[in-house]
Structure formats: structure tokens, C-alpha cells
Design an enzyme around this catalytic site. Structure first.
Site, short mmCIF file in Angstrom:
data_model
loop_
_atom_site.label_atom_id
_atom_site.label_comp_id
_atom_site.label_asym_id
_atom_site.label_seq_id
_atom_site.Cartn_x
_atom_site.Cartn_y
_atom_site.Cartn_z
N HIS A 309 5.96 5.00 -4.03
CA HIS A 309 5.46 4.50 -5.41
C HIS A 309 6.79 3.73 -5.67
O HIS A 309 7.89 3.85 -5.57
CB HIS A 309 5.24 5.43 -6.42
CG HIS A 309 4.58 5.02 -7.75
ND1 HIS A 309 5.17 4.27 -8.72
CD2 HIS A 309 3.09 4.88 -8.02
CE1 HIS A 309 4.53 4.07 -9.67
NE2 HIS A 309 3.27 4.13 -9.47
N ASP A 367 -3.35 8.11 -5.86
CA ASP A 367 -4.25 7.62 -5.05
C ASP A 367 -4.74 8.67 -3.99
O ASP A 367 -5.65 8.53 -3.28
CB ASP A 367 -4.27 6.24 -4.51
CG ASP A 367 -4.38 5.18 -5.69
OD1 ASP A 367 -3.27 4.29 -5.84
OD2 ASP A 367 -5.41 5.34 -6.51
C1 SDX Z 1 -0.77 2.74 -7.45
O1 SDX Z 1 2.77 0.31 -9.82
C2 SDX Z 1 2.01 1.25 -10.16
O2 SDX Z 1 2.06 1.93 -11.22
C3 SDX Z 1 0.63 1.35 -9.39
C4 SDX Z 1 -0.22 2.67 -9.67
C5 SDX Z 1 -0.70 2.48 -11.01
O3 SDX Z 1 -1.41 3.51 -11.46
O4 SDX Z 1 -1.04 1.23 -11.61
O5 SDX Z 1 0.49 3.79 -9.94
C6 SDX Z 1 -1.21 2.70 -8.84
O6 SDX Z 1 -1.11 1.46 -6.87
C7 SDX Z 1 -0.02 3.75 -6.64
C8 SDX Z 1 0.28 3.11 -5.16
C9 SDX Z 1 -0.72 3.08 -4.15
N1 SDX Z 1 -0.40 2.59 -3.02
C10 SDX Z 1 -0.32 3.15 -1.66
O7 SDX Z 1 -0.52 4.38 -1.74
C11 SDX Z 1 -0.06 2.25 -0.65
C12 SDX Z 1 1.03 3.03 0.24
N2 SDX Z 1 2.27 2.89 -0.47
C13 SDX Z 1 3.14 1.50 -0.01
O8 SDX Z 1 2.44 0.63 0.14
C14 SDX Z 1 4.20 1.63 -1.14
O9 SDX Z 1 4.93 2.88 -1.34
C15 SDX Z 1 4.07 0.92 -2.45
C16 SDX Z 1 3.32 -0.32 -2.31
C17 SDX Z 1 3.32 1.86 -3.41
C18 SDX Z 1 5.44 0.72 -2.92
O10 SDX Z 1 6.14 -0.33 -2.25
P1 SDX Z 1 7.42 -0.51 -2.68
O11 SDX Z 1 8.01 -0.29 -3.89
O12 SDX Z 1 7.74 -2.34 -2.28
O13 SDX Z 1 8.40 0.12 -1.73
P2 SDX Z 1 8.87 -0.20 -0.35
O14 SDX Z 1 7.59 -1.23 0.33
O15 SDX Z 1 9.90 -1.28 -0.61
O16 SDX Z 1 9.33 1.01 0.55
C19 SDX Z 1 10.69 1.52 0.50
C20 SDX Z 1 10.57 2.12 1.94
C21 SDX Z 1 10.39 1.31 3.20
O17 SDX Z 1 11.15 1.67 4.21
P3 SDX Z 1 12.54 1.00 4.52
O18 SDX Z 1 12.34 -0.47 4.66
O19 SDX Z 1 13.46 1.47 3.60
O20 SDX Z 1 13.01 1.50 6.02
O21 SDX Z 1 9.70 3.20 1.84
C22 SDX Z 1 8.84 2.86 3.08
C23 SDX Z 1 8.85 1.25 3.20
O22 SDX Z 1 8.79 0.93 4.69
N3 SDX Z 1 7.44 3.37 2.58
C24 SDX Z 1 6.66 3.72 3.38
C25 SDX Z 1 5.44 3.83 2.51
N4 SDX Z 1 5.90 3.47 1.31
C26 SDX Z 1 7.04 3.03 1.25
N5 SDX Z 1 6.40 4.14 4.60
C27 SDX Z 1 5.42 4.73 5.19
N6 SDX Z 1 4.24 4.87 4.32
C28 SDX Z 1 4.41 4.50 2.92
N7 SDX Z 1 3.20 4.83 2.22
#
Ligand code: SDX
Length: 428
Positions: A309, A367
Site C-alpha cells: 500500500h 482488497d
Molecule cells: C487500494 O491509495 C489507497 O488508499 C488505495 C486503497 C483505497 O482504499 O482507496 O487503499 C485501495 O487500491 C489498495 C491497493 C490495492 N492494490 C493492490 O493490491 C495491487 C498490488 N499492490 C501494488 O501494486 C502496490 O503495493 C501498490 C500499487 C498498492 C502501491 O504501490 P507503491 O506505493 O507505488 O509502491 P511501490 O510500487 O513503489 O513498491 C515499493 C516496493 C517495490 O520494490 P523495490 O522497487 O523497492 O524493490 O515494494 C514492492 C515494489 O516492487 N511491492 C511489491 C508489491 N507491492 C509493492 N512487490 C510484490 N508484490 C506487491 N504487491
């Protein structure tokens, strides 16, 4: 001596310094007011994904990502989920206080009046293919509502804005259920004034004229609590989309349609559908390590849906409540041995033992478990994000109203760092 707190910025190119005001809120980090930065320095700021950017003032929802805390108008989500109904929470988000009994009855009565949709919309919905994704139907139909209920956003009074908000909250479940009925070739079911908001949702989706349909109170209560947990969440992608669309003076139906489109993405609300599809792909506990390895592989775009998140770097409080509800709902609905839920629990367990997830503070988000409950209620996977949109309409409407009421609000228009070709002449 001014009491205004400031931050000093020094330009090492010119040696010039600039005092920037600090804006402090009730809770959470203070913000550096950079609105005068470009005028005073000629510089933009850069913040891809708005990781460190506050886009507005808001008094609706507060999130403390480090503590895993979520407040709606100051009330902790855990208390609202336990003690209130979704209708009370919708009123709270829109009006700032929990409703009196009289206010609640009036609110629900007015929502009943607004719940019917123009009969022509049934033709619109039946114009979609049966296998159209219901989010595509929702985006299209909600975006068309201003042609049935004309609104001029540029001259809206607070009373007009309140009506638009209630029309949206009232009509969203009706449109959603109609899209579901169309997808299964079933008859359209009208809302009933004697049913609750979530009772109507279940009745409009699952009842038919031919048979008596008993609403399961466990399902009705579970859906009501899930709607509370999804109702608002500060300036997430879809809410920011609603605000940006609203800042241009677009009508509220168009703004919410834009929010629905943004929510659909698998990185946002579309994740709840993607989680169930992912769990079905994993299918057995022995496959968990392979999917975790893919999620950790930088060269693989695959991510574990339902984990991570932007704000929560602790357990999403909503996920904790939904996980607890899973146990209760599955037990009461007789599916206590749901293998998908068992698999989800094991996946969470394995990630919380893995350095990659621990180091990045990747916990289950709202989710991850919600789809388990939706499925137990008989809701098909492609309707999961529609459920999210129905609940979030209360928050979107409240945030849109708050933006409209802000005398200082102006059209949102970010700038950029241009890295395209330098100016050149057409070679002719
Ligand atoms: C919702 O914003 C809100 O409030 C949204 C929400 C709401 O109520 O409105 O809470 C609802 O959208 C919840 C999120 C649902 N999405 C998912 O579950 C999809 C999977 N999650 C990721 O796509 C991600 O965690 C996000 C999109 C939720 C957040 O992305 P960020 O903040 O841009 O984080 P990032 O991509 O920069 O990740 C930081 C690190 C990265 O690794 P490094 O580059 O540091 O090596 O964490 C890793 C990412 O690759 N990472 C994950 C991951 N989420 C982040 N690695 C594997 N699986 C994951 N799910």
C-alpha cells in the site's frame, strides 16, 4: 515575530534563500506550501506518483500509515464498523457528524426517492453485450446520468450538491444490480423502500419475480460492514481523479464516472478481483513459493495482488477487520472450510516470514480478503470492484462536495519536466 512556521530553501546555484510557509493539520505531517515556489524561484517540484504531495485540505478521512490507523471524521474505523450502519457512515462522511435518528430516517427516505433510475437506462444497460465487464457498464451509465438528471456544476448551490450526492449513492446499487441481471439474462428487480441499503443490493441481485427471496441477515450485515470499510480513504487515485475532474467544473455524475474508471485499475480497486484470480492461479499451497518468487523478481511484472500500500506501512486496519469477518461469515454461511480462504491465510503467513515483504512492509490490504466474503455471498468475481465502487461513492461524493465548497478551490493543472526534443524547425 511572525508565528508562521517556515522552512528555508537555499538555491546553491544562486545562493538565494526562500522562506516557505508550513501548513499544519489536526493530525499527520505538516506540509510545505510551495504554491509560490515557481513564481519566486522559477523552479517546479517533482514528485512522480505524488508520494510526498498533499493535494488539498480535507476534514473527511485521516490515515496514519505507520500506525495502521484510519479515521472517518475523527472516528476510528474499528468503532464505526462495530457500532454503525453504512447509512450512518455515509451521512457522517457527507455532513461531518453522525446522524440523529431523525436525520437518518430522513436521509434513508430521500435515498429511496432517488433510487429509481430512468426507465430508458434499462435499454442503455441491455445494449451492452451480456459478457460486458460490469465496471464498463458502471462507467458508461453513471457518466450518462447528467443526460437524464441535468445538473450545472458551475452554478450548484450546497443543496444542489447534496441532491447530486444522494442521487449517486441511491442509484449506484440499482445500476450495479441491473448490470448483473443483464449479464445473467435475468429480470430487472426494483429497489424496495422497506429493505436496507445492503438488503436491497442483495435482493436486486439475487431475487426473481418467480420465487420468494429471503435476505440472509448474516450476508446483509457483512455487506454493510464491508461497505463501511470501503467508504472513503483520503486522496487515493480514484478520489483524486474525482477531485481533478470536479475542479474543472464537470458535473458530479461525470466526476464519479471518472473515479469509477480509475478505481477499476488492478493497482487500485481492481485488485480485489485480481486477488481471487491470483488465488485460483496459485490453487494449492505447494505453489505459493513459485508465485512469491515471481513477485520478488524485478524482471517479472507480476505482483502479489492484495499486498502492499502507498500509505500503510503497517497492517491495513480494514484488512484485519475483513479477515476476522471472513471467519465469522464463512462459519455462519456454512463454508467454514473454504479452500481459497485457507490458501489466502497461508499466503499471508508465508509473506510475513519472508525478508522481501518484511523489509518493504508489504502487508495484506483491504482488497486481499474482501473477495472471499463477496464470493461467500454469491457475488461473482467480476462484480467485486463494482461493490467497491458502490461503497466508495459515499466517499467520492463527500470529497467532491468538500472540494466544491472550498472557496479557494481552482482547476487542478500540474506541470511537468519536459525531456522531449529541443525546439527545431520542420525540415522543408
Ligand atoms: C487500494 O491509495 C489507497 O488508499 C488505495 C486503497 C483505497 O482504499 O482507496 O487503499 C485501495 O487500491 C489498495 C491497493 C490495492 N492494490 C493492490 O493490491 C495491487 C498490488 N499492490 C501494488 O501494486 C502496490 O503495493 C501498490 C500499487 C498498492 C502501491 O504501490 P507503491 O506505493 O507505488 O509502491 P511501490 O510500487 O513503489 O513498491 C515499493 C516496493 C517495490 O520494490 P523495490 O522497487 O523497492 O524493490 O515494494 C514492492 C515494489 O516492487 N511491492 C511489491 C508489491 N507491492 C509493492 N512487490 C510484490 N508484490 C506487491 N504487491
Amino acid at each position: 515575530m511572525s508565528s508562521q512556521k517556515t522552512v528555508t530553501v537555499t538555491d546553491n546555484q544562486t545562493g538565494k534563500t526562500l522562506q516557505l510557509p508550513l501548513i499544519e493539520g489536526t493530525h499527520g505531517p505538516a506540509a510545505i506550501d510551495i504554491s509560490g515556489l515557481y513564481k519566486n524561484t522559477g523552479y517546479f517540484t517533482y514528485d512522480q506518483g505524488f508520494v510526498s504531495t498533499a493535494s488539498c485540505h480535507s476534514a473527511i478521512t485521516f490515515i496514519d500509515g505507520e500506525k495502521g490507523q484510519l479515521l472517518y471524521r475523527g472516528y476510528p474505523i474499528e468503532q464505526l464498523a462495530e457500532k454503525c450502519s453504512f447509512m450512518e457512515v455515509a451521512w457522517l462522511l457527507l455532513n461531518g457528524e453522525l446522524p440523529t435518528e431523525q436525520e437518518l430516517l430522513g436521509f434513508e427516505d430521500r435515498l429511496t426517492d432517488y433510487s429509481l433510475i430512468n426507465e430508458s437506462l434499462k435499454n442503455f444497460i441491455s445494449g451492452f453485450y451480456h459478457d460486458a465487464h460490469p465496471m464498463a457498464v458502471l462507467v458508461g451509465v453513471v457518466g450518462s446520468l447528467s443526460s437524464f438528471y441535468p445538473v450545472d456544476a458551475s452554478s450548484m448551490t450546497p443543496a444542489d450538491a447534496e441532491v447530486a450526492a444522494m442521487q449517486l449513492i441511491a442509484k449506484m446499487p440499482v445500476i450495479a444490480a441491473a448490470s448483473y441481471k443483464h449479464s445473467v439474462g435475468g429480470p430487472f428487480i426494483y429497489p424496495r423502500e422497506w429493505l436496507s441499503y445492503t438488503g436491497n443490493m442483495l435482493n436486486m441481485m439475487f431475487s426473481t419475480p418467480a420465487r420468494r427471496y429471503e435476505i440472509d441477515p448474516v450476508a446483509e450485515k457483512a455487506l454493510d460492514m464491508i461497505f463501511i470499510l470501503h467508504a472513503d480513504h483520503e486522496q487515493n487515485a480514484s478520489t483524486s481523479t474525482v477531485r481533478l475532474a470536479g475542479s474543472s467544473g464537470a458535473n458530479p455524475f461525470a466526476c464519479i464516472s471518472a473515479g469509477i474508471a480509475s478505481l477499476w485499475g488492478p493497482a487500485h480497486g481492481g485488485a480485489n478481483e485480481a486477488v481471487l484470480n491470483m488465488l485460483e492461479d496459485i490453487s494449492e499451497v505447494k505453489n505459493i513459493p513459485r508465485f512469491m518468487a515471481r513477485a520478488k523478481d524485478r524482471n517479472d511484472p507480476f505482483r502479489l495482488m492484495g499486498f502492499g500500500h502507498r500509505v500503510y506501512k503497517n497492517y491495513d486496519p480494514r484488512a484485519r477487520l475483513i479477515r476476522k469477518m471472513c471467519h465469522e461469515v464463512l462459519e455462519k454461511l456454512g463454508d467454514s472450510s473454504d479452500p481459497t480462504f485457507e490458501l489466502a491465510l497461508r499466503l499471508e503467513e508465508e509473506t510475513q516470514k519472508d525478508e522481501y515483504f518484511i523489509e518493504r512492509k508489504l502487508y495484506p490490504n483491504v482488497d486481499f480478503y474482501s473477495g472471499i466474503i463477496y464470493r461467500a455471498l454469491g457475488i461473482p468475481t467480476n462484480m467485486f470492484t463494482v461493490m467497491f465502487a458502490i461503497a466508495r461513492t459515499a466517499g467520492w461524493a463527500a470529497q467532491w462536495k468538500e472540494m466544491l465548497a472550498d472557496p479557494n478551490h481552482r482547476i487542478g493543472r500540474p506541470r511537468q519536466v519536459y525531456n522531449g526534443p529541443a525546439r527545431r524547425d520542420v525540415p522543408r
